[in-house]
Design an enzyme around this catalytic site. Structure first.
Site, PDB file in Angstrom:
ATOM      1  N   ASP A 162       0.825  -1.205   0.000  1.00 18.13           N
ATOM      2  CA  ASP A 162       0.000   0.000   0.000  1.00 18.13           C
ATOM      3  C   ASP A 162       0.855   1.249   0.000  1.00 18.13           C
ATOM      4  OD1 ASP A 162      -2.814  -1.157   2.050  1.00 18.13           O
ATOM      5  OD2 ASP A 162      -1.969  -1.815   0.138  1.00 18.13           O
ATOM      6  N   TYR A 166       2.107   1.946  -3.422  1.00 15.90           N
ATOM      7  CA  TYR A 166       0.999   2.419  -4.247  1.00 15.90           C
ATOM      8  C   TYR A 166       0.708   3.885  -3.912  1.00 15.90           C
ATOM      9  CZ  TYR A 166      -3.629   3.015  -6.181  1.00 15.90           C
ATOM     10  OH  TYR A 166      -4.697   3.502  -6.881  1.00 15.90           O
ATOM     11  N   ASP A 167       0.619   4.188  -2.608  1.00 16.97           N
ATOM     12  CA  ASP A 167       0.343   5.558  -2.179  1.00 16.97           C
ATOM     13  C   ASP A 167       1.383   6.522  -2.736  1.00 16.97           C
ATOM     14  OD1 ASP A 167      -1.958   4.968  -0.808  1.00 16.97           O
ATOM     15  OD2 ASP A 167      -0.966   4.721   1.129  1.00 16.97           O
ATOM     16  N   SER A 217     -14.895   8.467  -1.400  1.00 19.81           N
ATOM     17  CA  SER A 217     -13.684   7.956  -0.782  1.00 19.81           C
ATOM     18  C   SER A 217     -13.177   9.022   0.183  1.00 19.81           C
ATOM     19  CB  SER A 217     -12.664   7.653  -1.860  1.00 19.81           C
ATOM     20  OG  SER A 217     -11.526   7.091  -1.259  1.00 19.81           O
ATOM     21  N   LEU A 218     -11.978   8.862   0.675  1.00 22.39           N
ATOM     22  CA  LEU A 218     -11.445   9.823   1.647  1.00 22.39           C
ATOM     23  C   LEU A 218     -10.093  10.347   1.200  1.00 22.39           C
ATOM     24  CD1 LEU A 218     -12.106   7.835   4.938  1.00 22.39           C
ATOM     25  CD2 LEU A 218     -13.269   9.933   4.236  1.00 22.39           C
ATOM     26  N   GLU A 263     -13.080   7.902  14.223  1.00 20.50           N
ATOM     27  CA  GLU A 263     -13.398   6.480  14.045  1.00 20.50           C
ATOM     28  C   GLU A 263     -12.176   5.721  13.547  1.00 20.50           C
ATOM     29  OE1 GLU A 263     -16.494   6.601  11.087  1.00 20.50           O
ATOM     30  OE2 GLU A 263     -17.558   8.204  12.151  1.00 20.50           O
ATOM     31  N   LYS A 304     -10.180   3.437  11.019  1.00 17.72           N
ATOM     32  CA  LYS A 304     -10.328   3.203   9.584  1.00 17.72           C
ATOM     33  C   LYS A 304     -10.062   1.728   9.328  1.00 17.72           C
ATOM     34  CE  LYS A 304      -8.975   4.926   5.043  1.00 17.72           C
ATOM     35  NZ  LYS A 304      -8.757   3.641   4.416  1.00 17.72           N
ATOM     36  N   ASP A 353      -9.622  -1.774   7.596  1.00 25.85           N
ATOM     37  CA  ASP A 353      -8.990  -2.121   6.335  1.00 25.85           C
ATOM     38  C   ASP A 353      -9.700  -3.322   5.743  1.00 25.85           C
ATOM     39  OD1 ASP A 353      -7.259  -1.738   4.327  1.00 25.85           O
ATOM     40  OD2 ASP A 353      -5.502  -2.544   5.356  1.00 25.85           O
ATOM     41  N   GLU A 412     -17.843  -1.084   6.166  1.00 31.89           N
ATOM     42  CA  GLU A 412     -16.680  -1.840   5.715  1.00 31.89           C
ATOM     43  C   GLU A 412     -16.860  -3.302   6.087  1.00 31.89           C
ATOM     44  OE1 GLU A 412     -14.587   0.192   4.245  1.00 31.89           O
ATOM     45  OE2 GLU A 412     -12.614  -0.774   4.149  1.00 31.89           O
ATOM     46  N   TYR A 416     -20.443   2.956   9.006  1.00 33.47           N
ATOM     47  CA  TYR A 416     -19.858   4.237   9.398  1.00 33.47           C
ATOM     48  C   TYR A 416     -20.423   5.461   8.685  1.00 33.47           C
ATOM     49  CZ  TYR A 416     -16.967   2.738   5.436  1.00 33.47           C
ATOM     50  OH  TYR A 416     -16.534   2.262   4.241  1.00 33.47           O
ATOM     51  N   LYS A 457     -14.378  13.026  10.896  1.00 30.23           N
ATOM     52  CA  LYS A 457     -15.473  13.586  10.105  1.00 30.23           C
ATOM     53  C   LYS A 457     -16.064  14.748  10.872  1.00 30.23           C
ATOM     54  CE  LYS A 457     -16.580   8.953   8.527  1.00 30.23           C
ATOM     55  NZ  LYS A 457     -17.435   7.787   8.762  1.00 30.23           N
ATOM     56  N   LYS A 489      -3.613   8.375   8.133  1.00 33.61           N
ATOM     57  CA  LYS A 489      -3.110   7.016   7.939  1.00 33.61           C
ATOM     58  C   LYS A 489      -2.013   6.674   8.944  1.00 33.61           C
ATOM     59  CE  LYS A 489      -3.796   4.804   4.475  1.00 33.61           C
ATOM     60  NZ  LYS A 489      -4.197   4.565   3.115  1.00 33.61           N
ATOM     61  N   CYS A 543      27.228 -25.041  13.683  1.00 35.12           N
ATOM     62  CA  CYS A 543      26.635 -23.913  14.409  1.00 35.12           C
ATOM     63  C   CYS A 543      27.497 -22.659  14.229  1.00 35.12           C
ATOM     64  CB  CYS A 543      26.542 -24.269  15.889  1.00 35.12           C
ATOM     65  SG  CYS A 543      26.071 -22.892  16.934  1.00 35.12           S
ATOM     66  N   CYS A 559      29.226 -21.898  17.804  1.00 38.65           N
ATOM     67  CA  CYS A 559      30.216 -22.762  18.464  1.00 38.65           C
ATOM     68  C   CYS A 559      30.823 -23.823  17.559  1.00 38.65           C
ATOM     69  CB  CYS A 559      29.597 -23.419  19.691  1.00 38.65           C
ATOM     70  SG  CYS A 559      28.483 -24.777  19.297  1.00 38.65           S
ATOM     71  N   CYS A 584      21.477 -26.663  17.021  1.00 33.41           N
ATOM     72  CA  CYS A 584      22.880 -26.914  17.322  1.00 33.41           C
ATOM     73  C   CYS A 584      22.910 -28.026  18.370  1.00 33.41           C
ATOM     74  CB  CYS A 584      23.490 -25.635  17.889  1.00 33.41           C
ATOM     75  SG  CYS A 584      25.021 -25.918  18.788  1.00 33.41           S
ATOM     76  N   CYS A 596      27.858 -24.571  23.605  1.00 31.14           N
ATOM     77  CA  CYS A 596      27.545 -23.438  22.725  1.00 31.14           C
ATOM     78  C   CYS A 596      27.316 -22.137  23.491  1.00 31.14           C
ATOM     79  CB  CYS A 596      26.300 -23.789  21.921  1.00 31.14           C
ATOM     80  SG  CYS A 596      25.830 -22.512  20.761  1.00 31.14           S
TER      81      CYS A 596
END
Ligand code: IVH
Length: 673
Positions: free
Chosen positions: A35, A38-39, A84-85, A116, A118, A120, A175, A227, A292, A316, A410, A413, A428, A434
């Site tokens: 995300d 993308y953002d 959307s927001l 509120e 958000k 996902d 949502e 919401y 809001k 966000k 290992c 040791c 090990c 060790c």
């Protein structure tokens, strides 16, 4: 400002990229990038379009939300568009939002916001007519979505009929999401069945809601939170958004318990921090909080821009996932000797901090996720949880990317590394030696049921190791009074007591000593059984698998752990050092050597007359003999019945003694009490 050819080219490129990733995310439920990435693309495009008017275009992905409805669902028009927001990624951006609102409203007062979480998940619109759920739809492009009524009717917390007296027409926005627990459960099932595993709860929710077969949806652990209000038949029902939410609750619609009213930017910042602190503990994933404007009159006068209302904003959280390059895989040894593959990463910001290491859990996980050194991988850091590599971007795999390999020795040791029988973990085997395991090994060694060294508790063990006074278990017997006194919180008296306790502990029993070694799967009882059986430590150290398996209560797993432990030269060194330090125990002659036929091996072949083969075998074993299936030069004797074949030939060829049934009978009778 005039846009140059460079900007023109970049905008075209960004549009194509954003469209492509939109499609992957919204239509295919199978995103390729995080995300956050993308953002970043989306914002870069937005910024360029804002700066250069000539580059704006109504068909830009910035002017449209989500993807096309998938074929297979009927399309439905939303009575009121689904908005959307806008996003705020910092407190400054949040303050700008608040400032813009106060300016537009010419407000003297501080603005009251409904705050509120958000969620996902996936935005859904419910349409109730006369209190009955008649339609449910996805957002689609905001104007037209997909009819998913059949699927949404299967979601347990969505009421099919509202309580009380709702308006004749009511559109409710909310949502649909999947809890973390539900997500983990369905992925576990899918993994077992070798099916498709979802990347995250959001994709799992989206994939489930957009199933063409609603019976499949019904089996998915989905839920919904409401919401916002869409179209409604009665005007002027509410004055505040908070009243809308409270009416939802009264009608039986699910609303998040985390909603609050807050005042001004400071109120918003406080809420953001509070929810951020409980984010990881919430049963569902949230990617931010939403503010809001609470007054509906104020909302109306603020209005909306193309894709989002001016009266709301999403603040966000830092993304919990990000992509970066896997530079190398190293192996970390835990205090119990487990080797964990750790990813060394090109540093990347995830969950608000820079991450350069992440766990890969174990080799099975590496294989399952097909992770190779050089790959682009998705790293996840949620709350205080250790960052982990969740998946690899196979399509971006560079040439020369290669599988990480579990080392044979290992890294701490140098002792042998083995895979636990039937488990994913590698360990090990140098438990006593060790460096990574030494604190635990010494604590166990000194514990009450082991050597019972009074005064040598967990805290002191840590102090001694950290001060460099003790490296291996045997070093505790070399401790001097002065050294102990130099430690913090250690008086003269307790130092002397410890020296005495150490001296005292040297006089022990073999059972305690075997238990104290901390061999995996060898608890007190097994240790005592082994001690009774072998009578002395040397016989136990030399025992092969077969000898160990002949001990009552010792199964293949214990036998394997015991053998591996003593096979490791480092462990043997420490045992020798302990003996040299004066540790001793009464040496009973081992029970095994007292039996008359111990150490001999017989092979049975052909048909016996008076006895069955199993009876003969049992009587021989009762006297301590081993009964083997094949003849070798180490065989004591072959017992040949009638029509004996190749085993008899082999015995003769090797010069091994051959006995008949009568000779066997007299041998058995001679020793049987
Ligand atoms: S209000 C009128 N409130 O976030 C504005 N959206 O990034 C409509 N979301 O499309 C949205 N929790 O899918 C609103 N408490 C919440 C939300 C929320 C999650 C989602 C919703 C929206 C997206 C915008």
């Amino acid at each position: 400002m005039r846009a140059g050819p460079h900007e023109r080219k970049r905008v075209a490129e960004l549009r194509e990229l954003v469209e492509y990733h939109n499609q992957r995310y919204y239509v295919l439920d199978d995103p390729e990038i995080s995300d956050a990435e993308y953002d970043a693309l989306f914002r870069e495009l937005q910024t360029l379009e804002e700066r250069y008017a000539a580059l704006r275009s109504s068909d830009s992905p910035t002017q449209r939300v989500g993807g096309e409805p998938a074929a297979g669902f009927e399309q439905v028009r939303h009575e009121a568009p689904m908005l959307s927001l806008a996003n705020a990624f910092s407190d400054d951006e949040l303050a700008d939002f608040d400032k813009r609102i106060r300016e537009r409203l010419h407000a003297e007062h501080e603005i009251v916001y409904s705050a509120e979480p958000k969620l996902d998940g996936l935005a859904v619109s419910l349409r109730y007519e006369n209190g009955l759920l008649v339609q449910a739809a996805t957002r689609g492009d905001g104007t037209t979505g997909e009819n998913i009524t059949g699927n949404v009717r299967t979601i347990r917390n969505v009421p099919l009929r509202l309580q009380g007296k709702p308006p004749a027409l009511l559109e409710v926005r909310g949502e649909v999401y999947m809890t973390r627990k539900g997500f983990a459960a369905i992925n576990e099932k899918a993994r077992e069945a070798g099916g498709k595993v979802f990347a995250n709860p959001r994709n799992a929710a989206a994939g489930s809601v957009r199933q063409l077969d609603s019976r499949i949806t019904a089996r998915r652990p989905l839920a919904m939170y409401c919401y916002a209000l869409g179209a409604v038949s009665d005007d002027g029902l509410f004055e505040e958004h908070a009243q809308v939410l409270s009416a939802f609750r009264d009608w039986g619609l699910p609303v998040s318990r985390e909603t609050e009213l807050v005042t001004g930017v400071q109120g918003c910042i406080g809420y953001y921090a509070r929810v951020g602190a409980i984010r990881a503990a919430l049963p569902y994933e949230i990617d931010g909080v939403v503010f809001k404007v609470n007054s509906l009159t104020e909302q109306a006068s603020l209005g909306s821009v193309s894709r989002a209302p001016r009266w709301a904003i999403a603040r966000k959280f830092p993304a919990e996932e990000a992509a970066t390059q896997l530079l190398d895989v190293e192996f970390q040894v835990g205090r119990t000797g487990a080797l964990t593959p750790v990813a060394r990463l090109r540093p990347v910001t995830v969950g608000g901090v820079t991450v350069s290491n992440a766990t890969l859990h174990n080799m099975d996980e590496i294989e399952r996720k097909d992770v190779r050194i050089g790959d682009s991988v998705v790293v996840r850091r949620a709350g205080d949880v250790i960052p982990e590599v969740v998946r690899t971007l196979v399509e971006e795999r560079p040439k020369g990317a290669h599988m990480p390999k579990m080392p044979d020795a290992c890294p701490v040791c140098g002792s042998a590394v083995v895979r636990e029988p039937e488990q994913a973990v590698h360990r090990c085997t140098g438990g006593l030696f060790c460096g990574a395991q030494r604190k635990e090994a010494i604590k166990h060694f000194a514990s009450r049921r082991a050597l019972d060294i009074e005064g040598l508790g967990d805290k002191l063990v840590e102090q001694l190791v950290e001060a460099g006074l003790v490296e291996h278990v045997d070093d505790i017997y070399a401790l001097q009074l002065e050294q102990l006194q130099s430690l913090e919180r250690m008086g003269e008296k307790s130092a002397q007591n410890l020296i005495d306790a150490l001296q005292h502990s040297k006089d022990t029993t073999l059972g305690r000593f075997v238990y104290a070694l901390g061999i995996r799967e060898v608890g007190e009882t097994t240790a005592q059984t082994l001690a009774d059986h072998f009578g002395n430590i040397d016989s136990l150290m030399q025992a092969d698998a077969e000898t160990l398996l002949a001990v009552g209560d010792v199964g293949p797993v214990v036998a394997e752990h015991v053998q591996r432990f003593f096979a490791e030269p480092h462990n043997r060194e420490v045992i020798e050092a302990l003996r040299a330090a004066g540790l001793h125990w009464p040496e009973g002659p081992p029970r095994e050597t007292q039996r008359p036929l111990t150490g001999s091996t017989y092979v049975l072949t052909g048909t016996l007359e008076a006895l069955t083969r199993d009876q003969a075998k049992a009587r021989l074993q009762a006297l301590g003999a081993r009964v083997a299936g094949s003849v070798s030069s180490k065989t004591t004797a072959v017992i040949a019945g009638s029509s004996a074949g190749s085993k008899l030939d082999k015995a003769e060829a090797l010069g091994v003694t051959v006995m008949d049934e009568a000779e066997l009978e007299s041998l058995l009778q001679r020793y049987e009490a």
